[in-house]
Design an enzyme around this catalytic site. Structure first.
Site, PDB file in Angstrom:
ATOM      1  N   SER A 121       0.823  -1.211   0.000  1.00  0.00           N
ATOM      2  CA  SER A 121       0.000   0.000   0.000  1.00  0.00           C
ATOM      3  C   SER A 121       0.856   1.259   0.000  1.00  0.00           C
ATOM      4  CB  SER A 121      -0.921   0.011   1.228  1.00  0.00           C
ATOM      5  OG  SER A 121      -1.817  -1.072   1.191  1.00  0.00           O
ATOM      6  N   GLU A 239      -3.304 -15.101   1.055  1.00  0.00           N
ATOM      7  CA  GLU A 239      -3.497 -14.263   2.238  1.00  0.00           C
ATOM      8  C   GLU A 239      -4.598 -14.787   3.147  1.00  0.00           C
ATOM      9  OE1 GLU A 239      -3.412  -9.515   3.277  1.00  0.00           O
ATOM     10  OE2 GLU A 239      -3.912 -10.158   1.252  1.00  0.00           O
ATOM     11  N   SER A 364     -10.104  -2.698   1.134  1.00  0.00           N
ATOM     12  CA  SER A 364     -11.323  -2.112   1.685  1.00  0.00           C
ATOM     13  C   SER A 364     -12.568  -2.811   1.148  1.00  0.00           C
ATOM     14  CB  SER A 364     -11.386  -0.620   1.343  1.00  0.00           C
ATOM     15  OG  SER A 364     -11.570  -0.448  -0.051  1.00  0.00           O
TER      16      SER A 364
END
Length: 385
Positions: A121, A239, A364
């Site tokens: 990020s 993940e 998100s």
């Protein structure tokens, strides 16, 4: 997938439970989680799910991995600081790394001796991974890259020895083209700076990381130069998996504490509160069966996004109920204010505040819905600049 336990699975679970009962109560304090990683590594508990053995790790079937994760959560063992290397980087190296890379990096991960963080990020890009601006320029001697840029929300960067970084090696490229997956050592004073980000909870689990010409050796490129997007997407596929079931054990323990508090305070007499608690219980059971259903890879391309949407919203709602059942007492901290420790939080307050981030980190809710819309439902792709 059939998740019935065999006799070997039950023996494995019993061994795991006995080992945790002996070692977890004596685990080092949270400020020294590295020592706990070494304890796990010396017993071979790191890397159960790796597709290859021989790096100092035990090998475990999928059902045995589930058993270990569940017993770990039930034992209340410390939060892991080595999970990024174990569950994200290691499977990526096994899938895309060279023999030399695997020989160099997997044994220290299995031993709990080297910790990793994830440099994805960035400010201004958020969850849009293709918007990476960090650049890596090949040095004149062709032996290394010089990494310059900024990463943000980097979990455990203040503890990590290494960072896997997605950087742009082709300055003329756009979006997911021209990206490279680099392994960067964090011990580079003057070239790497880590700044902790103070959260609502008063703790600093996330960090800003600034790269100013940091070195990354050419032989530590995973995949190939310009092939970073494919490698990065492969990593994101690792993940979520067995760890989701362990996470749900923790959720169940949190829910049980909230229910006990509701009974103690009399909040459970309110039919609205009772309905919210029952709904939370039912939703948690549904999440567990969904996780088991998709664990073998049968959930399709949208399964990880669906799971993230389910648990993130659920955990936030649990945090809201946790403070609701406390009543006015939820607004008072467990300790007096002091200059060195401005405020402390009890479990319910920490749950409420920290869970506000659940729908943001790890992709998100908006990003997850876009993935489902485009990759599962086949809707027109969202325009991107």
């Amino acid at each position: 997938m059939d998740f019935g336990s065999s006799s070997l699975d039950e023996e494995f679970r019993a061994e795991a439970r006995a080992w945790l009962a002996e070692h977890a109560p004596h685990a080092p304090h949270a400020s020294d989680r590295r020592a706990w990683e070494g304890t796990l590594g010396s017993a071979g508990w790191i890397g159960l799910g790796w597709t290859e053995g021989g790096y100092g790790n035990r090998s475990g079937s999928l059902t045995q991995q589930v058993a270990w994760a569940e017993e770990y959560a039930r034992a209340g063992a410390p939060a892991r600081s080595g999970h990024i290397g174990e569950n994200l980087l290691a499977p990526t190296l096994l899938a895309h790394g060279t023999a030399e890379q695997k020989a160099r990096f997997l044994p220290p991960i299995a031993a709990g001796a080297e910790l990793w963080c994830q440099g994805y990020s960035e400010p201004g890009a958020g969850s849009d991974l293709a918007g990476v601006r960090t650049r890596a320029e090949l040095a004149p001697d062709g032996r290394s890259y010089r990494v310059t840029g900024q990463k943000i929300w980097t979990s455990l960067a203040h503890e990590a020895d290494w960072c896997f970084v997605l950087a742009r090696t082709d300055p003329e490229s756009r979006r997911h083209h021209g990206l490279t997956f680099l392994l960067v050592p964090m011990d580079q004073p003057g070239r790497i700076e880590v700044r902790p980000i103070r959260q609502l909870t008063g703790t600093s689990d996330f960090n800003e990381v600034f790269f100013d010409g940091a070195h990354a050796r050419v032989e530590h490129v995973v995949g190939a130069a310009g092939d970073g997007w494919r490698v990065a997407m492969s990593l994101l596929g690792f993940e979520r998996g067995v760890s989701t079931l362990a996470q749900q054990i923790g959720f169940a323990q949190e829910l049980e504490r909230v229910v006990r508090t509701a009974v103690r305070t009399g909040a459970a007499d309110d039919p609205v509160v009772r309905e919210r608690l029952v709904r939370l219980w039912a939703e948690l059971r549904t999440m567990r069966w969904n996780a088991l259903r998709t664990l073998g890879g049968s959930g399709g391309p949208g399964a990880p996004s669906v799971a993230k949407l389910l648990w993130a919203g659920w955990h936030q709602r649990l945090g809201e109920v946790a403070v609701q059942v406390r009543g006015a007492a939820a607004s008072v901290g467990p300790a007096d204010w002091s200059p060195s420790s401005p405020y402390e939080l009890d479990d319910a307050q920490h749950l409420f505040l920290f869970s506000r981030a659940d729908t943001v980190y790890g992709g998100s809710d908006q990003i997850q819905r876009t993935i489902i819309a485009e990759r599962v439902l086949g809707l027109p792709r969202q325009p991107k600049g």
